[in-house]
Design a protein around this motif. Structure first.
Motif, PDB file in Angstrom:
ATOM      1  N   CYS A   1      -4.336  11.609  -7.400  1.00 24.35           N
ATOM      2  CA  CYS A   1      -3.622  10.496  -6.767  1.00 24.35           C
ATOM      3  C   CYS A   1      -4.609   9.541  -6.089  1.00 24.35           C
ATOM      4  O   CYS A   1      -4.477   8.318  -6.219  1.00 24.35           O
ATOM      5  N   ARG A   2      -5.596  10.087  -5.385  1.00 23.14           N
ATOM      6  CA  ARG A   2      -6.622   9.239  -4.747  1.00 23.14           C
ATOM      7  C   ARG A   2      -7.369   8.428  -5.803  1.00 23.14           C
ATOM      8  O   ARG A   2      -7.625   7.238  -5.611  1.00 23.14           O
ATOM      9  N   GLU A   3      -7.729   9.083  -6.889  1.00 22.43           N
ATOM     10  CA  GLU A   3      -8.448   8.397  -7.969  1.00 22.43           C
ATOM     11  C   GLU A   3      -7.616   7.271  -8.570  1.00 22.43           C
ATOM     12  O   GLU A   3      -8.169   6.280  -9.054  1.00 22.43           O
ATOM     13  N   ALA A   4      -6.288   7.403  -8.514  1.00 21.61           N
ATOM     14  CA  ALA A   4      -5.394   6.362  -9.029  1.00 21.61           C
ATOM     15  C   ALA A   4      -5.153   5.266  -7.993  1.00 21.61           C
ATOM     16  O   ALA A   4      -4.414   4.316  -8.258  1.00 21.61           O
TER      17      ALA A   4
ATOM     18  N   ASP B   1       0.853  -1.185   0.000  1.00 16.29           N
ATOM     19  CA  ASP B   1       0.000   0.000   0.000  1.00 16.29           C
ATOM     20  C   ASP B   1       0.893   1.241   0.000  1.00 16.29           C
ATOM     21  O   ASP B   1       1.590   1.514   0.964  1.00 16.29           O
ATOM     22  N   PHE B   2       0.880   1.987  -1.073  1.00 21.76           N
ATOM     23  CA  PHE B   2       1.737   3.154  -1.240  1.00 21.76           C
ATOM     24  C   PHE B   2       1.057   4.389  -0.670  1.00 21.76           C
ATOM     25  O   PHE B   2      -0.112   4.640  -0.927  1.00 21.76           O
ATOM     26  N   MET B   3       1.802   5.150   0.141  1.00 19.07           N
ATOM     27  CA  MET B   3       1.264   6.391   0.711  1.00 19.07           C
ATOM     28  C   MET B   3       2.100   7.565   0.213  1.00 19.07           C
ATOM     29  O   MET B   3       3.324   7.516   0.252  1.00 19.07           O
ATOM     30  N   LEU B   4       1.423   8.597  -0.240  1.00 17.27           N
ATOM     31  CA  LEU B   4       2.073   9.814  -0.709  1.00 17.27           C
ATOM     32  C   LEU B   4       1.789  10.925   0.298  1.00 17.27           C
ATOM     33  O   LEU B   4       0.644  11.146   0.670  1.00 17.27           O
ATOM     34  N   TRP B   5       2.829  11.591   0.735  1.00 13.39           N
ATOM     35  CA  TRP B   5       2.686  12.688   1.691  1.00 13.39           C
ATOM     36  C   TRP B   5       2.714  14.016   0.935  1.00 13.39           C
ATOM     37  O   TRP B   5       3.576  14.249   0.097  1.00 13.39           O
ATOM     38  N   VAL B   6       1.757  14.883   1.251  1.00 13.14           N
ATOM     39  CA  VAL B   6       1.680  16.218   0.662  1.00 13.14           C
ATOM     40  C   VAL B   6       1.794  17.213   1.814  1.00 13.14           C
ATOM     41  O   VAL B   6       0.942  17.241   2.703  1.00 13.14           O
ATOM     42  N   HIS B   7       2.864  17.994   1.824  1.00 15.66           N
ATOM     43  CA  HIS B   7       3.144  18.953   2.893  1.00 15.66           C
ATOM     44  C   HIS B   7       2.872  20.370   2.399  1.00 15.66           C
ATOM     45  O   HIS B   7       3.106  20.684   1.238  1.00 15.66           O
ATOM     46  N   GLY B   8       2.435  21.246   3.305  1.00 11.15           N
ATOM     47  CA  GLY B   8       2.222  22.636   2.928  1.00 11.15           C
ATOM     48  C   GLY B   8       1.999  23.525   4.133  1.00 11.15           C
ATOM     49  O   GLY B   8       1.854  23.055   5.268  1.00 11.15           O
ATOM     50  N   THR B   9       1.987  24.823   3.877  1.00 14.55           N
ATOM     51  CA  THR B   9       1.715  25.827   4.905  1.00 14.55           C
ATOM     52  C   THR B   9       0.687  26.808   4.350  1.00 14.55           C
ATOM     53  O   THR B   9       0.503  26.896   3.132  1.00 14.55           O
ATOM     54  N   PRO B  10       0.039  27.575   5.215  1.00 15.98           N
ATOM     55  CA  PRO B  10      -0.858  28.619   4.718  1.00 15.98           C
ATOM     56  C   PRO B  10      -0.136  29.589   3.769  1.00 15.98           C
ATOM     57  O   PRO B  10      -0.725  30.082   2.817  1.00 15.98           O
ATOM     58  N   ARG B  11       1.136  29.827   3.998  1.00 15.83           N
ATOM     59  CA  ARG B  11       1.927  30.717   3.132  1.00 15.83           C
ATOM     60  C   ARG B  11       1.911  30.199   1.698  1.00 15.83           C
ATOM     61  O   ARG B  11       1.861  30.957   0.745  1.00 15.83           O
ATOM     62  N   GLN B  12       1.936  28.900   1.541  1.00 16.67           N
ATOM     63  CA  GLN B  12       1.932  28.305   0.210  1.00 16.67           C
ATOM     64  C   GLN B  12       0.516  28.114  -0.327  1.00 16.67           C
ATOM     65  O   GLN B  12       0.225  28.459  -1.462  1.00 16.67           O
ATOM     66  N   LEU B  13      -0.345  27.525   0.490  1.00 18.08           N
ATOM     67  CA  LEU B  13      -1.625  27.016   0.006  1.00 18.08           C
ATOM     68  C   LEU B  13      -2.769  28.016   0.058  1.00 18.08           C
ATOM     69  O   LEU B  13      -3.810  27.786  -0.547  1.00 18.08           O
ATOM     70  N   GLN B  14      -2.588  29.135   0.792  1.00 20.84           N
ATOM     71  CA  GLN B  14      -3.670  30.104   0.917  1.00 20.84           C
ATOM     72  C   GLN B  14      -3.249  31.503   0.494  1.00 20.84           C
ATOM     73  O   GLN B  14      -3.912  32.477   0.835  1.00 20.84           O
ATOM     74  N   ASP B  15      -2.177  31.605  -0.249  1.00 19.82           N
ATOM     75  CA  ASP B  15      -1.672  32.901  -0.704  1.00 19.82           C
ATOM     76  C   ASP B  15      -2.619  33.468  -1.764  1.00 19.82           C
ATOM     77  O   ASP B  15      -2.781  32.884  -2.839  1.00 19.82           O
ATOM     78  N   GLU B  16      -3.264  34.583  -1.456  1.00 20.48           N
ATOM     79  CA  GLU B  16      -4.232  35.185  -2.383  1.00 20.48           C
ATOM     80  C   GLU B  16      -3.592  35.631  -3.692  1.00 20.48           C
ATOM     81  O   GLU B  16      -4.262  35.709  -4.715  1.00 20.48           O
ATOM     82  N   SER B  17      -2.298  35.915  -3.668  1.00 23.12           N
ATOM     83  CA  SER B  17      -1.636  36.339  -4.900  1.00 23.12           C
ATOM     84  C   SER B  17      -1.224  35.142  -5.765  1.00 23.12           C
ATOM     85  O   SER B  17      -0.836  35.322  -6.918  1.00 23.12           O
ATOM     86  N   ARG B  18      -1.317  33.930  -5.205  1.00 25.74           N
ATOM     87  CA  ARG B  18      -0.973  32.719  -5.958  1.00 25.74           C
ATOM     88  C   ARG B  18      -1.979  31.605  -5.661  1.00 25.74           C
ATOM     89  O   ARG B  18      -1.622  30.546  -5.166  1.00 25.74           O
ATOM     90  N   PRO B  19      -3.254  31.831  -5.942  1.00 29.66           N
ATOM     91  CA  PRO B  19      -4.270  30.823  -5.597  1.00 29.66           C
ATOM     92  C   PRO B  19      -4.076  29.502  -6.329  1.00 29.66           C
ATOM     93  O   PRO B  19      -4.523  28.454  -5.851  1.00 29.66           O
ATOM     94  N   PHE B  20      -3.381  29.546  -7.453  1.00 29.13           N
ATOM     95  CA  PHE B  20      -3.168  28.317  -8.229  1.00 29.13           C
ATOM     96  C   PHE B  20      -2.372  27.273  -7.457  1.00 29.13           C
ATOM     97  O   PHE B  20      -2.519  26.074  -7.713  1.00 29.13           O
ATOM     98  N   VAL B  21      -1.545  27.686  -6.500  1.00 24.23           N
ATOM     99  CA  VAL B  21      -0.738  26.714  -5.750  1.00 24.23           C
ATOM    100  C   VAL B  21      -1.644  25.785  -4.945  1.00 24.23           C
ATOM    101  O   VAL B  21      -1.518  24.559  -5.022  1.00 24.23           O
ATOM    102  N   GLY B  22      -2.568  26.346  -4.190  1.00 23.49           N
ATOM    103  CA  GLY B  22      -3.508  25.524  -3.431  1.00 23.49           C
ATOM    104  C   GLY B  22      -4.416  24.714  -4.338  1.00 23.49           C
ATOM    105  O   GLY B  22      -4.691  23.534  -4.061  1.00 23.49           O
ATOM    106  N   GLU B  23      -4.867  25.334  -5.419  1.00 25.23           N
ATOM    107  CA  GLU B  23      -5.753  24.639  -6.360  1.00 25.23           C
ATOM    108  C   GLU B  23      -5.042  23.447  -6.998  1.00 25.23           C
ATOM    109  O   GLU B  23      -5.604  22.351  -7.093  1.00 25.23           O
ATOM    110  N   GLU B  24      -3.799  23.647  -7.417  1.00 25.24           N
ATOM    111  CA  GLU B  24      -3.046  22.561  -8.049  1.00 25.24           C
ATOM    112  C   GLU B  24      -2.709  21.462  -7.038  1.00 25.24           C
ATOM    113  O   GLU B  24      -2.709  20.280  -7.392  1.00 25.24           O
TER     114      GLU B  24
END
Length: 91
Positions: free
Chosen positions: A32-35, A1-24
């Motif tokens: 990954c879940r679908e796979a 069973d393969f587990m993938l870890w996704v790490h982040g901070t509000p600085r990365q994932l909630q930055d209003e000037s870069r919303p695409f980071v959280g969306e992506e």
């Protein structure tokens, strides 16, 4: 069973000037879940004001396994404490 870890901070994932980071990040995790991969999300410093220091703190906060007892938000503030110590040694 393969587990993938996704790490982040509000600085990365909630930055209003870069919303695409959280969306992506969300889209990547969903694909990954679908796979059939198990996803473990680690969002550090939730509820704190986003800052560049927070981004660097996440390197110290990294959880490396489910059993990791040394990672996590208890290390938030590490980078600014380290930087202050460096400045005081230089003075």
């Amino acid at each position: 069973d393969f587990m993938l870890w996704v790490h982040g901070t509000p600085r990365q994932l909630q930055d209003e000037s870069r919303p695409f980071v959280g969306e992506e990040t969300d889209a990547f995790a969903q694909r990954c879940r679908e796979a059939g991969l198990r996803i473990e999300r680690r969002n550090y410093a939730e509820g704190l004001v986003p800052s560049l220091d927070m981004h660097f703190d996440s390197l110290r906060c990294f959880c490396t396994s489910v059993e990791d007892t040394d990672g996590g938000d208890k290390h938030c503030g590490f980078f600014s404490s380290w930087a202050a110590a460096e400045r005081s040694e230089e003075a």
